[in-house]
Write an enzyme that holds these catalytic residues in place. Sequence first.
Site: not given
Ligand code: PRP
Ligand code: URA
Length: 217
Positions: A110, A114, A206, A209
């Site tokens: 994400r 944005t 998150d 993380d």
């Molecule tokens: C997080 C999560 C989803 C996304 C959800 O991933 O694991 O993939 O955000 O958000 P959305 O429904 O608004 O799209 P992130 O982008 O943080 O990536 P990561 O798993 O690599 O930390």
């Molecule tokens: N991605 C995450 O990991 N946590 C949230 O709450 C939203 C998006």
Amino acid sequence: MPIQSDAFASLRIFDHPLIQHKLSIVRDRATGPADFRRLLNEIAGLMTYEVSRRFDTRPVRVTTPLEETECRQLDRPVTLVPILRAGLSMTDGVLQLFPEARVGHIGIRRDESTHRPVFYYAKLPHDVRDGYAIVIDPMLATGGSACAAIRYLRDAGCRDIQMICLVAAPEGVQRVHDEHPDVMIHCAALDRELDGNAYIRPGLGDAGDRVFGTLEG
Ligand code: PRP
Ligand code: URA
């Protein structure tokens, strides 16, 4: 059995006491990466039993040590599709029950300002369209990442797609339902809302993380 959500026809919520107990520890800010990963995998394993309930089976003849008999086996291959990175944290739990499943990967992150999904990687089995696909991601927030992953699977020819997540926001469930009404979403909790940073509240922070120990500060 999960309960059918009153608010969303395509949402099932696992209110099982064991899953809710584990989720409470996952949500706790004091829970570190090792326990976080273990619990997510355990919850995913518990969900798998119900998620696979409607898979078709076909009759097969099996010879036991005593005689030949008819048994049933899954009719079509199963492909797990974790959305990188956080989706990896639930995949081993599903594989414990489905060791034969294939694993395709879709990389989406994400954009922090944005909140829109940025696609960066995909690798699927060549015949993914022939079986069941299960998208795995613990967080369903705006729904942008899930919809992008489901769209990619559809373009690859998949028709039978489900999603496993841990925590869902109403906004994300609505979006997946609007764009892909036939995709059943299985979660452990439907949370209250998204905040101004598109984080799920109360949520768990998150997920990526916390899984990989890359929290800043
Ligand atoms: C997080 C999560 C989803 C996304 C959800 O991933 O694991 O993939 O955000 O958000 P959305 O429904 O608004 O799209 P992130 O982008 O943080 O990536 P990561 O798993 O690599 O930390
Ligand atoms: N991605 C995450 O990991 N946590 C949230 O709450 C939203 C998006």
